[in-house]
Design an enzyme around this catalytic site. Sequence first.
Site, short mmCIF file in Angstrom:
data_model
loop_
_atom_site.label_atom_id
_atom_site.label_comp_id
_atom_site.label_asym_id
_atom_site.label_seq_id
_atom_site.Cartn_x
_atom_site.Cartn_y
_atom_site.Cartn_z
N ASP A 36 0.83 -1.21 0.00
CA ASP A 36 0.00 0.00 0.00
C ASP A 36 0.87 1.27 0.00
O ASP A 36 1.81 1.40 0.79
CB ASP A 36 -0.89 -0.01 1.24
N THR A 72 -7.05 3.76 -0.93
CA THR A 72 -6.81 2.33 -0.82
C THR A 72 -7.95 1.45 -1.31
O THR A 72 -7.77 0.61 -2.20
CB THR A 72 -6.46 1.97 0.64
N ASP A 198 2.44 2.70 3.26
CA ASP A 198 1.42 3.74 3.39
C ASP A 198 1.37 4.32 4.80
O ASP A 198 1.29 5.54 4.98
CB ASP A 198 0.05 3.15 3.01
N ASP A 246 -1.27 0.50 -4.93
CA ASP A 246 -2.54 1.15 -5.26
C ASP A 246 -2.38 2.63 -5.61
O ASP A 246 -3.13 3.19 -6.40
CB ASP A 246 -3.54 1.00 -4.12
#
Length: 750
Positions: A36, A72, A198, A246
């Site tokens: 992520d 996300t 992330d 993503d």
Amino acid sequence: MFLFIYSSLLIVSIQSIPILNTTSSSLPLLLVISFDGFRWDYPDIYDLPNFKSILKRGVRVKHIENSFATVTFPSHYTMVTGLFEETHGIVANTIYDPVLNDTAVVSTMTDTKWWSQNPYSQPIWISNQLANDSNQRRSGVIAWPGCGTPINGHRPYKYENYAAKRPFDSVLEQIFKWFHEPTDTNINFGVVYHSEPDVTGHRFGPISSEMNKTLHEIDNYVGQLLQIVDSDEYLKTHLNVIVTSDHGMHDVDKTRRIRLERYIDTSLFSAYGGNSFANIFVKNKSDIDRIYQNLSVIPNYEVYKKSQIPDEYHYRSNVRIGDILIVGKVGYEIITPGIEETESLGNHGYDNRVESMHPIFYGFGPVFKNNLLAEPFRSVDLYPLMSYILHLNQRQTNGSFDNVKHILIGYRQDNFSKYLVIVCIISVTILALIFTICAYRHSRQLVYVQSNQVPVEYHLLSNNEEAGHRFGPISSEMNKTLHEIDNYVGQLLQIVDSDEYLKTHLNVIVTSDHGMHDVDKTRRIRLERYIDTSLFSAYGGNSFANIFVKNKSDIDRIYQNLSVIPNYEVYKKSQIPDEYHYRSNVRIGDILIVGKVGYEIITPGIAETESLGNHGYDNRVESMHPIFYGFGPVFKSNLLAEPFRSVDLYPLMSYILHLNQRQTNGSFDNVKHILIGYRQDNFSKYLVIVCIISVTIIALIFTICAYRHSRQLVYVQSNQVPVEYHLLSNNEEAGSNFLVTDSEDEEINI
């Protein structure tokens, strides 16, 4: 003879195209890993040796062109469905659905209704299971958004929901255990999600020592992945691995934030989305314009009514998208009512065209080329790529397999393209040769006339239209005049018929310059009654006038005065209709006034007349159109032909006189249909036949090549779907997906 040679060349080229390697009888293996918030340029900023190792043995794509919104849940669902957010319905991490009259956030988005808004949405893990290869296809998914929720009645064969404290090496261990299980329970497709980098990006920003530490931890995980694959000869030979993400990440700070309630009354709306964008649902639709105007004045934020959202977002056609969308420019944040400010130093969710929002893509395994830095493709293209690797029939999605072919070695598109280009070049060359030969054989010889050889028998005649002006187009006087002219035509025919040479060689055109329309005194205006004569001069005729304004600053005032007169069209020079072809000349006035047909203009200094007919009106008016007759050796007989333009007369006469065609506003193509001397008809037929044959042959070759080089598709009958696919009802209780217990760390910002 031509077709034989042409066909032989093409067949030889087909035989030289290599055939695609056939796949083994075993099921294809694919592992997809998403880290992520892994920005596309992190491997270049931070030295990550194991990512470099992937490039040496596989492919790195420069970046992925992801979809809006770049957050996300929407992005991950797009990756596994191949659908844009507006299509699959997961439009944000926080969603309001006015049809359901319900709201969901990441920790509560576990109900089927959120993921199954579109009955066509089908995650790739379900597509793999529904392919039904001898009941052996099974998917295993760990922590991916939506994996534990029944989506249109299906869940993956094996799945584990997200756990915030779970280390990624245990995720790798579990997914490979599933790959290594006995044949009656093992998976052939694995999908896993990891929340880093992330989390670190939000807390410390994309460029920080903390990010450096996190990325090297991830790089170590990638090293473990490579070791696992290399230590197993079967995986090393058969497993394809995709490492992607993503979205990216951009630095933010408190000085670049706004609170929505400072600009609009919170009682008028509700807002959902994230800190970088918000879907604003206006409670009373009559307030939309007012709220839109209030928000539009805020600098560094893009504000759109729903109908104005850019096409590139693919973020408009869904009830879960608000009446107004506000998006911060990259680095600027939005605090919606009820949301507390954070200490974040990084964020995403911005315009998907912004470079820092783009994620990574790496791939290695038997289908991928080696040591290739490839051109970007879109996140929606991941679905058709995975479908190809898994040998699945391509479903119709927003993605395209054509966009990912360049990274594959199993698909021999490169060689095929080369041969197809060669075939097309040969085809075009042969067609050009045919065209040249036919044109040479069927064209008339052009004669170049020197200026001193122009014949004198042209008889320029005076213009006599007196009867039409005096008595009008429909009158006894006009009847008399036209019969006199008809008698002249009779004399012309007698003269031609009495001379055998003229009868055989002379071409005659009888035509006119314009038509005529009835007028009367009640439909006239005098210009001086509307504008001061000292301000302008006017030239033209009684049906139109070019007005030259002496002081250019008076143009607008004079134009406004004239524009209120009914039954007259008034144009500034720049506004004159294109159909008039009457603009680009200094002799055309600053203002043009044209009477509607039958209405006249008396310019200063011109006396009124007793005319009952006039012309000079809009050239598109039917009563302004003149005649055309032609007879002689070049003209067809007994033909009522379609119209052409007066400017086309010059190329027609040039053709008849065997002159080289000069460049004019006319076109010879517009008059060919009245001629028998020009053999265009037969040539067109032959050319059409040749083109049809050529296109048919090329289409046949393309079909054969496509068939020989395509992967075998597996079609599933509805009665063959195995029971192991976990067909679930929409109201079945779903597991806790993305739900953090009290014993775990605080819920992450994704």
